[in-house]
Design a protein around this motif. Structure first.
Motif, short mmCIF file in Angstrom:
data_model
loop_
_atom_site.label_atom_id
_atom_site.label_comp_id
_atom_site.label_asym_id
_atom_site.label_seq_id
_atom_site.Cartn_x
_atom_site.Cartn_y
_atom_site.Cartn_z
N ALA A 211 -4.11 18.93 2.28
CA ALA A 211 -3.46 20.19 2.13
C ALA A 211 -3.70 21.14 2.98
N ASN A 212 -5.13 21.35 3.19
CA ASN A 212 -5.81 22.55 4.02
C ASN A 212 -5.44 22.28 5.50
N VAL A 213 -5.49 21.00 6.07
CA VAL A 213 -5.19 20.53 7.26
C VAL A 213 -3.90 20.86 7.46
N LEU A 214 -3.05 20.17 6.78
CA LEU A 214 -1.59 20.69 6.84
C LEU A 214 -0.78 22.12 6.55
N ASN A 215 -1.90 23.13 6.26
CA ASN A 215 -1.52 24.42 6.26
C ASN A 215 -0.75 24.42 5.12
N ILE A 216 -0.91 23.98 3.87
CA ILE A 216 -0.02 24.16 2.74
C ILE A 216 -0.96 24.44 1.38
N ASP A 217 -0.33 24.97 0.24
CA ASP A 217 -1.40 25.36 -0.96
C ASP A 217 -2.13 24.21 -1.16
N GLN A 218 -3.47 24.30 -1.62
CA GLN A 218 -4.39 23.47 -1.78
C GLN A 218 -4.14 22.46 -3.06
N ASN A 219 -3.36 23.48 -3.94
CA ASN A 219 -2.93 22.97 -5.30
C ASN A 219 -1.76 21.78 -5.13
N THR A 220 -1.30 21.61 -3.96
CA THR A 220 -0.13 21.00 -4.03
C THR A 220 -0.65 19.29 -3.89
N ALA A 221 -0.03 18.61 -4.81
CA ALA A 221 -0.32 17.16 -5.05
C ALA A 221 0.54 16.53 -3.91
N ILE A 222 -0.07 15.66 -3.01
CA ILE A 222 0.37 14.87 -2.07
C ILE A 222 0.20 13.53 -2.30
N LYS A 223 1.70 12.93 -2.26
CA LYS A 223 1.44 11.52 -2.55
C LYS A 223 2.06 10.80 -1.09
N LEU A 224 1.26 9.77 -0.61
CA LEU A 224 1.46 9.19 0.67
C LEU A 224 2.19 8.06 0.46
N ASP A 225 3.36 7.92 1.01
CA ASP A 225 4.33 6.80 0.71
C ASP A 225 4.11 6.02 1.93
N VAL A 226 3.01 5.05 1.90
CA VAL A 226 2.62 4.21 2.98
C VAL A 226 2.47 2.92 2.28
N GLU A 227 3.28 1.84 2.75
CA GLU A 227 3.13 0.47 2.47
C GLU A 227 2.35 -0.40 3.50
N VAL A 228 1.46 -0.89 3.10
CA VAL A 228 0.54 -1.63 4.09
C VAL A 228 0.78 -3.29 3.52
N GLU A 229 1.19 -4.01 4.58
CA GLU A 229 1.58 -5.40 4.56
C GLU A 229 0.26 -6.09 4.57
N PRO A 230 -0.15 -6.81 3.54
CA PRO A 230 -1.32 -7.63 3.37
C PRO A 230 -1.39 -8.57 4.74
N SER A 231 -2.56 -8.86 5.32
CA SER A 231 -2.67 -9.82 6.38
C SER A 231 -2.78 -11.26 5.93
N LYS A 232 -1.85 -11.89 6.36
CA LYS A 232 -1.90 -13.39 5.96
C LYS A 232 -3.26 -13.96 6.24
N ASP A 233 -3.67 -13.88 7.60
CA ASP A 233 -5.16 -14.38 7.81
C ASP A 233 -6.13 -13.43 7.55
N GLY A 234 -6.15 -12.59 6.80
CA GLY A 234 -7.33 -11.78 6.36
C GLY A 234 -7.45 -10.76 7.46
N LEU A 235 -8.43 -9.80 7.15
CA LEU A 235 -8.75 -8.66 8.13
C LEU A 235 -9.32 -9.20 9.35
N ASN A 236 -8.66 -8.39 10.32
CA ASN A 236 -9.35 -8.70 11.80
C ASN A 236 -9.84 -7.27 12.25
N PHE A 237 -11.20 -7.35 12.55
CA PHE A 237 -11.85 -6.22 12.94
C PHE A 237 -11.44 -5.83 14.26
N ASP A 238 -11.27 -6.69 15.33
CA ASP A 238 -10.69 -5.87 16.27
C ASP A 238 -9.48 -5.14 16.26
N LYS A 239 -8.54 -5.80 15.55
CA LYS A 239 -7.33 -5.19 15.28
C LYS A 239 -7.54 -3.75 14.57
N LEU A 240 -8.32 -3.83 13.60
CA LEU A 240 -8.67 -2.48 12.89
C LEU A 240 -9.29 -1.56 13.92
#
Length: 201
Positions: A56-85
């Motif tokens: 919230a401080n980085v976004l320059n808004i009130d620090q008491n504001t509850a931030i909910k991130l609407d991020v959907e991460v697709e699980p990788s079928k072949d597992g984690l890939n270090f190079d892609k990360l």
């Protein structure tokens, strides 16, 4: 989830102890696991609240504001890939963007340093008005315009030194970026191995 699992194990240990198939030691150990899980949950909740305040401080808004991130991460079928990360981190991390900006600024410094060896043109203009303060002298007005061209025929190597310094700044900025990339790669590798370890556990 860890707290819920610990509570279920505690219930099982208490039930076994009640019917005579378990020991008091099993109950005490399960109670300890529940207490540790609650402590870990409290620490995690506090960390979430602190991170929310930092964001919230980085976004320059009130620090008491509850931030909910609407991020959907697709699980990788072949597992984690270090190079892609790692490639994703190099593309999105603000440290890399800052390092690129520093390199671009250093490259512009070469152009400014090279311009110090070019001729410079100066123009000045002036106007003067002399009033008749005593009543006996005439009023006068005068104009003046002057121009000058400066040729740096001999500057004791100052322009060359500026260009050399600018090139050195570029090399320093590139070295700093490489060090930043190495640090990010190490951080990604540590987290990547921690995830693998957690999945195995």
């Amino acid at each position: 989830e860890a707290l819920q699992n610990s509570q279920e194990r505690l219930s099982t240990a208490e039930l076994n102890f009640k019917v005579g198939t378990g020991t008091k030691f099993d109950v005490l150990r399960a109670e300890t696991d529940v207490a540790n899980a609650r402590q870990n949950l409290l620490v995690s909740e506090n960390r979430v609240n602190l991170t929310n305040a930092v964001l919230a401080n980085v976004l320059n808004i009130d620090q008491n504001t509850a931030i909910k991130l609407d991020v959907e991460v697709e699980p990788s079928k072949d597992g984690l890939n270090f190079d892609k990360l790692l490639a994703s981190a190099y593309k999105l991390r603000p440290e890399i963007l800052q390092a690129d900006a520093n390199i671009a600024a250093a490259e512009r410094g070469i152009r400014f340093a090279e311009r110090s060896a070019l001729p410079s043109l100066g123009i000045s203009a002036g106007y003067q008005y002399t009033p008749d303060a005593s009543g006996f002298t005439p009023k006068t007005q005068s104009w003046s315009v002057s121009g000058s061209i400066t040729l740096p025929l001999f500057d004791q190597g100052l322009a060359k030194a500026r260009v050399s310094q600018a090139k050195s700044d570029i090399n320093s900025a590139k070295l700093a970026k490489q060090m930043t990339m190495d640090g990010i790669a190490l951080e990604i590798r540590q987290n990547y191995l921690a995830i693998l370890e957690a999945k195995d556990r």
